[in-house]
Each structure stands twice: as C-alpha cells, then as structure tokens.
Scaffold this motif. Structure first.
Motif, PDB file in Angstrom:
ATOM      1  N   PHE A 124     -12.313  65.920  10.211  1.00  0.00           N
ATOM      2  CA  PHE A 124     -12.879  66.360  11.316  1.00  0.00           C
ATOM      3  C   PHE A 124     -14.336  66.593  11.113  1.00  0.00           C
ATOM      4  CE2 PHE A 124     -11.707  70.455  10.400  1.00  0.00           C
ATOM      5  CZ  PHE A 124     -12.686  71.587  10.764  1.00  0.00           C
ATOM      6  N   PHE A 125     -15.116  66.751  12.404  1.00  0.00           N
ATOM      7  CA  PHE A 125     -16.471  66.904  12.518  1.00  0.00           C
ATOM      8  C   PHE A 125     -16.866  68.037  13.370  1.00  0.00           C
ATOM      9  CE2 PHE A 125     -16.643  63.352  15.168  1.00  0.00           C
ATOM     10  CZ  PHE A 125     -17.482  63.829  16.182  1.00  0.00           C
ATOM     11  N   GLU A 126     -18.029  68.796  13.081  1.00  0.00           N
ATOM     12  CA  GLU A 126     -18.558  69.606  14.088  1.00  0.00           C
ATOM     13  C   GLU A 126     -19.892  69.604  14.370  1.00  0.00           C
ATOM     14  OE1 GLU A 126     -15.963  73.730  13.816  1.00  0.00           O
ATOM     15  OE2 GLU A 126     -17.172  73.317  12.125  1.00  0.00           O
ATOM     16  N   LEU A 127     -20.644  70.000  15.462  1.00  0.00           N
ATOM     17  CA  LEU A 127     -22.051  70.028  15.497  1.00  0.00           C
ATOM     18  C   LEU A 127     -22.201  71.643  15.295  1.00  0.00           C
ATOM     19  CD1 LEU A 127     -22.253  67.794  18.645  1.00  0.00           C
ATOM     20  CD2 LEU A 127     -22.606  67.120  16.274  1.00  0.00           C
ATOM     21  N   LYS A 128     -23.376  71.566  14.635  1.00  0.00           N
ATOM     22  CA  LYS A 128     -23.736  73.077  14.309  1.00  0.00           C
ATOM     23  C   LYS A 128     -25.361  73.367  15.177  1.00  0.00           C
ATOM     24  CE  LYS A 128     -24.907  76.246  10.593  1.00  0.00           C
ATOM     25  NZ  LYS A 128     -24.938  76.160   8.861  1.00  0.00           N
ATOM     26  N   LEU A 129     -25.305  74.648  15.594  1.00  0.00           N
ATOM     27  CA  LEU A 129     -26.828  75.166  16.137  1.00  0.00           C
ATOM     28  C   LEU A 129     -26.864  76.755  15.587  1.00  0.00           C
ATOM     29  CD1 LEU A 129     -29.550  75.051  17.432  1.00  0.00           C
ATOM     30  CD2 LEU A 129     -27.968  75.658  19.753  1.00  0.00           C
ATOM     31  N   GLY A 130     -27.617  76.856  14.748  1.00  0.00           N
ATOM     32  CA  GLY A 130     -27.668  78.286  14.274  1.00  0.00           C
ATOM     33  C   GLY A 130     -29.251  78.627  14.475  1.00  0.00           C
ATOM     34  N   MET A 131     -29.290  80.009  14.332  1.00  0.00           N
ATOM     35  CA  MET A 131     -30.873  80.627  14.387  1.00  0.00           C
ATOM     36  C   MET A 131     -30.702  81.899  13.531  1.00  0.00           C
ATOM     37  SD  MET A 131     -30.736  83.396  16.448  1.00  0.00           S
ATOM     38  CE  MET A 131     -32.176  83.446  17.067  1.00  0.00           C
ATOM     39  N   SER A 132     -31.950  82.317  12.898  1.00  0.00           N
ATOM     40  CA  SER A 132     -31.939  83.679  12.288  1.00  0.00           C
ATOM     41  C   SER A 132     -33.234  83.967  12.358  1.00  0.00           C
ATOM     42  CB  SER A 132     -31.415  83.403  10.866  1.00  0.00           C
ATOM     43  OG  SER A 132     -32.311  82.524  10.149  1.00  0.00           O
ATOM     44  N   VAL A 133     -33.515  85.446  12.404  1.00  0.00           N
ATOM     45  CA  VAL A 133     -34.609  86.188  12.487  1.00  0.00           C
ATOM     46  C   VAL A 133     -34.859  87.218  11.689  1.00  0.00           C
ATOM     47  CG1 VAL A 133     -35.117  85.368  14.867  1.00  0.00           C
ATOM     48  CG2 VAL A 133     -33.955  87.667  14.317  1.00  0.00           C
ATOM     49  N   SER A 134     -35.907  87.730  11.102  1.00  0.00           N
ATOM     50  CA  SER A 134     -36.038  88.608  10.129  1.00  0.00           C
ATOM     51  C   SER A 134     -37.051  89.757  10.708  1.00  0.00           C
ATOM     52  CB  SER A 134     -36.460  88.276   8.831  1.00  0.00           C
ATOM     53  OG  SER A 134     -35.488  87.566   8.080  1.00  0.00           O
ATOM     54  N   PRO A 135     -36.415  90.828  11.563  1.00  0.00           N
ATOM     55  CA  PRO A 135     -37.267  91.759  12.160  1.00  0.00           C
ATOM     56  C   PRO A 135     -38.144  92.567  11.232  1.00  0.00           C
ATOM     57  CG  PRO A 135     -35.239  92.000  12.637  1.00  0.00           C
ATOM     58  CD  PRO A 135     -35.008  90.954  11.723  1.00  0.00           C
ATOM     59  N   THR A 136     -37.643  92.769   9.940  1.00  0.00           N
ATOM     60  CA  THR A 136     -38.257  93.608   8.940  1.00  0.00           C
ATOM     61  C   THR A 136     -38.010  92.680   7.594  1.00  0.00           C
ATOM     62  OG1 THR A 136     -36.230  94.725   8.279  1.00  0.00           O
ATOM     63  CG2 THR A 136     -37.557  95.529   9.914  1.00  0.00           C
ATOM     64  N   GLU A 137     -38.620  93.041   6.675  1.00  0.00           N
ATOM     65  CA  GLU A 137     -38.625  92.315   5.420  1.00  0.00           C
ATOM     66  C   GLU A 137     -37.201  92.038   4.824  1.00  0.00           C
ATOM     67  OE1 GLU A 137     -40.840  92.166   0.939  1.00  0.00           O
ATOM     68  OE2 GLU A 137     -41.333  93.792   2.378  1.00  0.00           O
ATOM     69  N   ASN A 138     -36.370  93.044   4.735  1.00  0.00           N
ATOM     70  CA  ASN A 138     -34.949  93.205   4.207  1.00  0.00           C
ATOM     71  C   ASN A 138     -33.933  92.796   5.430  1.00  0.00           C
ATOM     72  OD1 ASN A 138     -36.395  93.599   1.763  1.00  0.00           O
ATOM     73  ND2 ASN A 138     -35.903  95.917   1.900  1.00  0.00           N
ATOM     74  N   LEU A 139     -34.171  92.815   6.465  1.00  0.00           N
ATOM     75  CA  LEU A 139     -33.172  92.695   7.513  1.00  0.00           C
ATOM     76  C   LEU A 139     -33.257  91.086   8.041  1.00  0.00           C
ATOM     77  CD1 LEU A 139     -30.824  93.896   9.228  1.00  0.00           C
ATOM     78  CD2 LEU A 139     -32.731  94.630  10.713  1.00  0.00           C
ATOM     79  N   THR A 140     -32.012  90.356   8.001  1.00  0.00           N
ATOM     80  CA  THR A 140     -31.682  89.136   8.759  1.00  0.00           C
ATOM     81  C   THR A 140     -30.704  89.285   9.594  1.00  0.00           C
ATOM     82  OG1 THR A 140     -32.621  88.290   6.672  1.00  0.00           O
ATOM     83  CG2 THR A 140     -31.500  86.893   8.285  1.00  0.00           C
ATOM     84  N   ILE A 141     -31.138  88.950  10.920  1.00  0.00           N
ATOM     85  CA  ILE A 141     -29.782  88.613  11.918  1.00  0.00           C
ATOM     86  C   ILE A 141     -29.783  87.149  12.434  1.00  0.00           C
ATOM     87  CG2 ILE A 141     -29.167  89.546  14.136  1.00  0.00           C
ATOM     88  CD1 ILE A 141     -30.996  91.916  13.630  1.00  0.00           C
ATOM     89  N   GLY A 142     -28.508  86.945  12.496  1.00  0.00           N
ATOM     90  CA  GLY A 142     -28.368  85.235  12.755  1.00  0.00           C
ATOM     91  C   GLY A 142     -27.148  85.251  13.789  1.00  0.00           C
ATOM     92  N   ALA A 143     -27.158  84.231  14.451  1.00  0.00           N
ATOM     93  CA  ALA A 143     -26.063  83.666  15.421  1.00  0.00           C
ATOM     94  C   ALA A 143     -25.927  82.107  15.240  1.00  0.00           C
ATOM     95  CB  ALA A 143     -26.584  83.987  16.826  1.00  0.00           C
TER      96      ALA A 143
END
Length: 254
Positions: A124-143
């Motif tokens: 099977f196959f999937e379509l992917k849409l992801g994003m990430s941000v780094s509000p500080t140098e060591n912190l990364t938040i993604g969805a």
C-alpha cells in the motif's frame, strides 16, 4: 491538502535558493522489536533495518528494508506479513520561514506468508505532509499527517495524525543525549475485508483506530546511536500492549 500547501507557500517567505547538489546517507540499525505506530510487526522479536537516502537539493529518494514476522500464515489481516518488508519514499523538504516541510509519497512493499494472499495484494501507499519548527536551538516540535486511499485487502481508507517533540541535552562525556516523545492516532475505515475495523484487540473485537505514544532517550556518540524507548497504545493485544524497545545503529554516511 495540496491546494492548501500551494497557497501557504505562495504567501510565505521562502529561503534564498542554494545551488542544488547530490548527497546520500545510510544507516544500519537493529531493535528488540519492530514497532509501526504502536503495533509490533515482529511479534516482539528483534528487527534489523537498512536505510539509504539520496538527495538532490530539496528532493529525496529513500529505500528501507527490514525483517517482519506478523501473525499466522493463515491470517488474511496484517498478520499475514513476512518475512521481509521493503519501503520506498520519495518527496521534497522545502523551507518556508522557520518551518521545515516534508511532502512525500510512501510505498510499503511486503512479503506475504500464505493465507491465499498474493504479494501485490498487501502493498500500500500513503501521502505524507509533515512540518517541524525549532523555537530554540535544542528544541524541535513537529506534526505529520499520512493519508492512505482505499486499497482493498491492503488497507481501507485512512488518516494518521502524529505529533513529535525532541530536546537535545548537554553532552554527558562522549554522549549527546536527546529526549523525545511521539503521540499519534492511526484511523482506518472499514471495508469488505475489514468489517468493523482494521485493528483487533485481545478479545477479537475490531477497532477503527488506534492511539499510540512513545517516549525515550537517545544517546549519540560519533557514528553510533543507542535508543531506549517505552511504547503503548489504547488497545490491548499481544501486538499493541506496553513494552520497552531498545535500538542501536551506525551511521554509514560519508
């Protein structure tokens, strides 16, 4: 989803273009279990994985291969998978302002152990849409979201929504520690092959979704990494119950 992305990118500042160059990376890893969105695909047994990725500018093509052993050969559900899996990923990773995007197509190719099911029936196959941000140098938040169209015996129509967070700590001796956690919901509709739902609990009852989460510590030292992680879900079964998973690998990139 595509129209929304196009509109957003048209209105957002895009980083200055850099000359596109070729690159590649490779990783060999092993784990005490193969966990895919909270579901064990090796019945709690170890897994070995090889991953290679080729890039050109913001475009990428990745190949992944691992062993898989999920359930009885007579099971026409996801338990019929084995003894191997090969994945192909293709996409782009543009940047708009502070946001790093990942837009791609994921193709999962499985070996099938009996059950009267052909090899191509389960891919099977999937379509992917992801994003990430780094509000500080060591912190990364993604969805990230994954959309799977209706694919018959392989999969009903489905949508996965997942959030991730990681924080890199100060070095401890030669180790670089990183704390990270993930929570997601993998939802799948029912169809003629999965009446009532794709996910089955310990009592044999079907469910149309599974909520999964994990949290753990990763230690990097030069080209090696070691990951200690706790997994759990909201469904009780031998493949989805809580467990600790240890993984380790080596970066073979140039």
């Amino acid at each position: 989803m595509g129209a929304g992305m196009a509109g957003f990118m048209a209105m957002s500042p895009v980083q200055a273009e850099q000359p596109a160059t070729f690159g590649y990376s490779a990783v060999m890893a092993g784990a005490t279990d193969y966990m895919f969105r909270g579901v064990s695909f090796t019945q709690g047994e170890p897994m070995i994985n090889a991953y290679v990725e080729f890039t050109y500018g913001i475009a990428y093509l990745a190949l992944s291969a691992e062993n898989i052993n999920s359930g009885s050969p007579d099971d026409i559900g996801y338990g019929a998978l084995g003894p191997w899996e090969q994945d192909i990923y293709i996409g782009i990773r543009p940047t708009t302002g502070a946001i790093q995007w990942d837009i791609g197509l994921l193709w999962y190719i499985y070996g099938v152990r009996g059950g009267g099911v052909g090899v191509w029936d389960r891919d099977f196959f999937e379509l992917k849409l992801g994003m990430s941000v780094s509000p500080t140098e060591n912190l990364t938040i993604g969805a990230t979201s994954f959309y799977a169209p209706e694919q018959g015996l392989a999969l009903p129509e489905g949508l996965t929504l997942q959030g991730d967070v990681s924080y890199k700590l100060k070095n401890v001796g030669v180790f670089t520690p990183t704390l990270s956690a993930t929570v997601g919901r993998w939802g799948l509709a029912e169809n003629a092959h999965y009446v009532g739902g794709y996910f089955v609990d310990v009592d044999g009852d079907p469910h149309k979704s599974i909520v999964y989460w994990n949290a753990g510590l990763r230690l990097d030292v030069e080209r090696l990494f070691f990951d200690f992680r706790y997994w759990d879900t909201n469904i009780s079964s031998s493949d989805t119950d809580a467990r600790f998973v240890f993984s380790a690998g080596i970066d073979l990139s140039p």
